[in-house]
Design a protein around this motif. Structure first.
Motif: not given
Length: 363
Positions: A94-100, A86-91, A104-115
């Motif tokens: 939130l990355r996409v929300a911050a970008y949209a 759940v923390l990974g999905m929220n992360r 930030t100008d940093a494009y969110p990565p297509f990476r699942f960072d769990a934990g």
């Protein structure tokens, strides 16, 4: 009471691009699909004309939190593996929300960072919580949990479809028809028509086996006519005749119509050669056939001002089997999804180091 001051430290990023905001919403479109799967989901119970109610459960995040809440209720512990996913999905969200949101100008990565482990940024070492051992979130473990969650969501949708079918089956009348009340249909024009209904040959064979006969009942103050005709013939009959086509039925707001204007009065409907099925009374029964069809409701004398309470129904001999099939499929999907989630959590569980036996030395 002792005061506990809090210090917050941060840094300012480089100035944001003044032109990138024009295309950020477009660049993030692939992420929106992923985030929608994570944070949104619902089941609509009813039909497209008369929806009953909608159940929203928050996508994969809501489903996993619900599972964790049940586990917490019975064990007193929040499952560590579910917490990490759940923390990974929220992360990700939130990355996409911050970008949209142009933060930030940093494009969110297509990476699942769990934990709790936060990936390293700009050469800084990753931050990890010291309170619990880190789970081993390999690609296989993440895939198993996410696939199981998707199957569990599908199980919820199938379950509600089965409940809806069971409700219809329980509402079957003594004459064998399952009926839906369309409510009061009213127009000051000459006729009320349905949307065009297209039935292919293969679909009609299915209807003959599982649907049976279709029935339309209409009650009004004036003698009524109900007819079913090929859409092309109905369009030709009502060409340049003012009539309303039902676009949507809404129990709260009433029917929604699309008006076709006209300047002439139609010929009396009863006895026209193009009708496939017709009734000069309150009830029309029709056996479905291949083609594109239109149902027409008029006054029997063809006069303007049509008003009637309408009920549509059908004999559905296969409805009991449909209910059993949907509920069985929901159970299979639920068990498969649960099994995959448990497997993923097992694969991601931290390796437990066996305690070393104490050694007692003699004096």
């Amino acid at each position: 009471m002792r005061n506990h001051p809090v210090r917050v430290e941060g840094r300012l990023d480089t100035p944001l691009s003044r032109g990138l905001w024009l295309v950020k919403w477009l660049l993030a479109l692939p992420h929106y699909l992923v985030v929608a799967l994570f944070v949104s989901g619902g089941v609509l119970v009813g039909d497209r004309y008369a929806p009953s109610w909608q159940f929203d459960f928050g996508g994969l995040i809501g489903l996993l939190v619900l599972i964790a809440a049940v586990a917490l209720l019975f064990t007193g512990r929040y499952p560590r593996g579910i917490f990490d996913v759940v923390l990974g999905m929220n992360r990700w969200a939130l990355r996409v929300a911050a970008y949209a949101a142009l933060m930030t100008d940093a494009y969110p990565p297509f990476r699942f960072d769990a934990g709790e482990r936060e990936p390293a940024t700009e050469g800084a070492p990753p931050v990890e919580s010291p309170h619990a051992p880190a789970n081993r979130w390999t690609g296989g473990a993440i895939t198993a949990v996410l696939s199981g969650s998707v199957l569990a969501l599908a199980a919820i949708g199938t379950l509600f479809a089965g409940i809806g079918a069971a409700t219809l089956n329980a509402a079957r009348g003594p004459d064998g028809f399952v009926s839906v009340n369309a409510g009061r249909l009213t127009t000051d024009a000459y006729a009320i028509t349905s949307d065009d209904v297209t039935l292919t040959a293969q679909g009609v064979r299915f209807l003959h086996d599982s649907l049976g006969r279709v029935r339309v009942i209409a009650h009004g103050d004036e003698p009524l006519f109900i007819g079913v005709a090929p859409s092309s013939a109905a369009d030709a009959y009502l060409a340049d005749v003012a009539h309303d086509q039902v676009r949507r039925l809404d129990r709260s707001a009433g029917p929604h119509y699309s008006r076709s204007a006209g300047t002439r009065a139609p010929a009396a409907p009863l006895g026209q050669a193009f009708w496939t099925a017709e009734s000069d009374g309150a009830t029309l029964v029709w056996n479905a056939e291949p083609g594109q069809w239109t149902v027409v409701l008029m006054n029997a004398d063809g006069s303007p001002g049509v008003s009637a309470d309408v009920e549509a129904g059908a004999i559905v001999p296969a409805l009991g089997g449909i209910v059993t099939g949907l509920l069985t499929l929901a159970a299979i999907l639920a068990m498969s999804g649960t099994g995959l989630i448990v497997l993923g959590l097992y694969l991601a569980a931290p390796t437990r180091t066996p305690a070393r036996p104490s050694v007692t030395t003699g004096s």
